[in-house]
Design a protein around this motif. Structure first.
Motif, PDB file in Angstrom:
ATOM      1  N   LEU A 142      77.120  51.199  55.156  1.00 45.75           N
ATOM      2  CA  LEU A 142      76.372  51.360  53.912  1.00 45.75           C
ATOM      3  C   LEU A 142      74.899  51.099  54.177  1.00 45.75           C
ATOM      4  O   LEU A 142      74.550  50.102  54.815  1.00 45.75           O
ATOM      5  CB  LEU A 142      76.880  50.377  52.841  1.00 45.75           C
ATOM      6  CG  LEU A 142      76.111  50.326  51.520  1.00 45.75           C
ATOM      7  CD1 LEU A 142      76.218  51.650  50.772  1.00 45.75           C
ATOM      8  CD2 LEU A 142      76.602  49.171  50.652  1.00 45.75           C
ATOM      9  N   VAL A 143      74.042  51.993  53.688  1.00 43.63           N
ATOM     10  CA  VAL A 143      72.591  51.802  53.771  1.00 43.63           C
ATOM     11  C   VAL A 143      72.063  51.570  52.363  1.00 43.63           C
ATOM     12  O   VAL A 143      72.326  52.362  51.447  1.00 43.63           O
ATOM     13  CB  VAL A 143      71.890  53.024  54.394  1.00 43.63           C
ATOM     14  CG1 VAL A 143      70.372  52.831  54.399  1.00 43.63           C
ATOM     15  CG2 VAL A 143      72.397  53.262  55.816  1.00 43.63           C
ATOM     16  N   LEU A 144      71.332  50.479  52.184  1.00 42.72           N
ATOM     17  CA  LEU A 144      70.692  50.154  50.909  1.00 42.72           C
ATOM     18  C   LEU A 144      69.189  50.371  51.050  1.00 42.72           C
ATOM     19  O   LEU A 144      68.589  49.906  52.028  1.00 42.72           O
ATOM     20  CB  LEU A 144      70.965  48.698  50.537  1.00 42.72           C
ATOM     21  CG  LEU A 144      72.439  48.281  50.425  1.00 42.72           C
ATOM     22  CD1 LEU A 144      72.550  46.763  50.294  1.00 42.72           C
ATOM     23  CD2 LEU A 144      73.095  48.971  49.239  1.00 42.72           C
ATOM     24  N   ALA A 145      68.599  51.073  50.094  1.00 42.00           N
ATOM     25  CA  ALA A 145      67.153  51.324  50.127  1.00 42.00           C
ATOM     26  C   ALA A 145      66.578  50.983  48.760  1.00 42.00           C
ATOM     27  O   ALA A 145      66.815  51.703  47.774  1.00 42.00           O
ATOM     28  CB  ALA A 145      66.864  52.782  50.485  1.00 42.00           C
ATOM     29  N   THR A 167      76.696  56.685  53.891  1.00 45.53           N
ATOM     30  CA  THR A 167      76.757  56.311  52.480  1.00 45.53           C
ATOM     31  C   THR A 167      75.474  55.542  52.181  1.00 45.53           C
ATOM     32  O   THR A 167      75.204  54.515  52.801  1.00 45.53           O
ATOM     33  CB  THR A 167      77.982  55.429  52.189  1.00 45.53           C
ATOM     34  OG1 THR A 167      79.166  56.153  52.527  1.00 45.53           O
ATOM     35  CG2 THR A 167      78.032  55.032  50.721  1.00 45.53           C
ATOM     36  N   VAL A 168      74.668  56.071  51.258  1.00 41.99           N
ATOM     37  CA  VAL A 168      73.343  55.517  50.988  1.00 41.99           C
ATOM     38  C   VAL A 168      73.205  55.225  49.501  1.00 41.99           C
ATOM     39  O   VAL A 168      73.513  56.081  48.658  1.00 41.99           O
ATOM     40  CB  VAL A 168      72.225  56.502  51.410  1.00 41.99           C
ATOM     41  CG1 VAL A 168      70.849  55.871  51.205  1.00 41.99           C
ATOM     42  CG2 VAL A 168      72.406  56.927  52.869  1.00 41.99           C
ATOM     43  N   GLN A 198      82.662  57.386  49.120  1.00 42.21           N
ATOM     44  CA  GLN A 198      82.553  58.427  50.132  1.00 42.21           C
ATOM     45  C   GLN A 198      81.107  58.575  50.584  1.00 42.21           C
ATOM     46  O   GLN A 198      80.187  58.143  49.879  1.00 42.21           O
ATOM     47  CB  GLN A 198      83.062  59.756  49.575  1.00 42.21           C
ATOM     48  CG  GLN A 198      82.278  60.240  48.345  1.00 42.21           C
ATOM     49  CD  GLN A 198      82.909  61.469  47.725  1.00 42.21           C
ATOM     50  OE1 GLN A 198      83.920  61.960  48.185  1.00 42.21           O
ATOM     51  NE2 GLN A 198      82.297  61.985  46.668  1.00 42.21           N
ATOM     52  N   PRO A 199      80.917  59.172  51.764  1.00 47.19           N
ATOM     53  CA  PRO A 199      79.541  59.396  52.230  1.00 47.19           C
ATOM     54  C   PRO A 199      78.765  60.274  51.253  1.00 47.19           C
ATOM     55  O   PRO A 199      79.147  61.418  50.999  1.00 47.19           O
ATOM     56  CB  PRO A 199      79.744  60.101  53.576  1.00 47.19           C
ATOM     57  CG  PRO A 199      81.098  59.680  54.029  1.00 47.19           C
ATOM     58  CD  PRO A 199      81.912  59.575  52.781  1.00 47.19           C
ATOM     59  N   GLN A 200      77.717  59.755  50.703  1.00 47.18           N
ATOM     60  CA  GLN A 200      76.879  60.454  49.736  1.00 47.18           C
ATOM     61  C   GLN A 200      75.632  59.628  49.492  1.00 47.18           C
ATOM     62  O   GLN A 200      75.543  58.478  49.933  1.00 47.18           O
ATOM     63  CB  GLN A 200      77.630  60.681  48.417  1.00 47.18           C
ATOM     64  CG  GLN A 200      78.085  59.411  47.741  1.00 47.18           C
ATOM     65  CD  GLN A 200      78.842  59.627  46.436  1.00 47.18           C
ATOM     66  OE1 GLN A 200      79.130  58.689  45.722  1.00 47.18           O
ATOM     67  NE2 GLN A 200      79.181  60.852  46.096  1.00 47.18           N
ATOM     68  N   ILE A 201      74.677  60.222  48.794  1.00 44.48           N
ATOM     69  CA  ILE A 201      73.507  59.471  48.337  1.00 44.48           C
ATOM     70  C   ILE A 201      73.668  59.201  46.851  1.00 44.48           C
ATOM     71  O   ILE A 201      73.778  60.130  46.044  1.00 44.48           O
ATOM     72  CB  ILE A 201      72.194  60.233  48.599  1.00 44.48           C
ATOM     73  CG1 ILE A 201      71.936  60.365  50.098  1.00 44.48           C
ATOM     74  CG2 ILE A 201      71.016  59.499  47.937  1.00 44.48           C
ATOM     75  CD1 ILE A 201      70.620  61.031  50.445  1.00 44.48           C
TER      76      ILE A 201
END
Length: 225
Positions: free
Chosen positions: A144-147, A176-177, A7-10
Motif C-alpha cells: 500500500l502506498v499512502l500519499a 494500491t495507492v 484491489q490495485p487501484q488509485i
C-alpha cells in the motif's frame, strides 16, 4: 467513517482542507492511534500492538506533502533510508550493502532521477524532491502506498506531472495507492475511485467516472454542521 480497498487501484480521498484527510492518513500509516474503530491491513489490526504496527508499516510506503527528506543528504542516501528497518541492528552502523545501493538506484531510475542520485536534495527542484520521496516510498515494494497531499507544495504544472507519474507507476507496478487531495480536477484525472470526505465522514464513495458536478458541489459548498 468506513471504507474498504481490496484491489490495485488509485483511491483519492477528496475534500476541503480540515476535512480530516490528513488525520486519516496518519492513522493509516500508524503515526496516530484512532480514538475508536479499527484499521485492518492484510488481515491484521494495525493498532493491536506495537509489533503488529511495525509489521504493517513495513508493508506500506508514504509520500509526504513536505517531502520529509534529509536536505543535506543525496537523493540516493534518502532512498536508502527506506531500508533502515530491514537491516540487522549492527549492520545499521555500516554502509548499505551493494544490493541495497543497486535497489536505491533502480528506484531513482524508475522516477527519472538516476542522473541526480548523488546530488544533495536541497539542490533539487521541488518536483524532483517529491520524486525522491516517491522512490523512497516504493523502495520496499509496499502493498500500500499512502500519499498525503503530495502536490500541495508544488506549482500546478509540476504537481500535475507528479500525479501523472504516480498514475504511470501504479499501472506499471500494479500498486494500491491511497491519495488525499483537495482539488477536484486533480482527483478526477488520476483516480479510479473517489471518496468524498467532509468533517471526518464519508459523503460519497464512487468510481471516478460516476463523480458528477453535483457530488462535487455538495462536498464543497454545503456549510459544516
Amino acid at each position: 467513517m468506513s471504507f474498504v480497498v481490496q484491489q490495485p487501484q488509485i483511491v483519492v480521498l477528496l475534500g476541503l482542507s480540515g476535512a480530516g484527510k490528513s488525520t486519516l492518513m496518519r492513522c493509516l500509516n500508524g503515526a496516530l492511534v484512532p480514538q475508536r474503530g479499527r484499521i485492518l491491513f492484510q488481515g491484521m489490526n494495525l493498532h493491536s500492538s506495537p509489533r503488529c504496527r511495525r509489521r504493517c508499516q513495513y508493508r506500506m510506503g508514504t509520500v509526504y506533502q513536505n517531502y520529509a527528506l534529509v536536505q543535506r543528504q543525496t537523493a540516493r542516501q534518502n532512498v536508502l533510508k527506506a531500508f533502515v528497518s530491514t537491516r540487522p541492528w549492527l549492520a545499521s552502523f555500516l554502509p548499505p550493502e551493494s544490493g541495497l545501493q543497486a535497489q536505491a538506484l533502480a528506484m531513482l531510475d524508475l522516477v527519472g532521477l538516476r542522473e541526480q542520485a548523488d546530488q544533495r536534495v536541497d539542490l533539487l527542484s521541488g518536483g524532483q524532491q517529491q520524486r525522491v520521496g516517491i522512490a523512497r516510498a516504493l523502495a520496499n515494494h509496499p502493498a500500500l502506498v499512502l500519499a498525503d497531499e503530495p502536490v500541495a507544495s508544488l506549482d500546478p504544472q509540476t504537481g500535475q506531472a507528479v500525479l501523472n507519474l504516480v498514475r504511470q507507476l501504479q499501472r506499471r507496478l500494479g500498486l494500491t495507492v491511497l491519495v488525499s487531495l483537495h482539488q477536484p480536477h486533480q482527483a478526477t484525472t488520476m483516480a479510479d475511485r473517489i471518496i468524498g470526505i467532509r468533517a471526518g465522514a464519508v459523503t460519497f464513495d464512487q468510481p471516478s467516472e460516476a463523480v458528477d458536478p453535483g457530488l462535487i458541489k455538495a462536498l464543497y459548498d454545503q456549510p459544516f454542521s
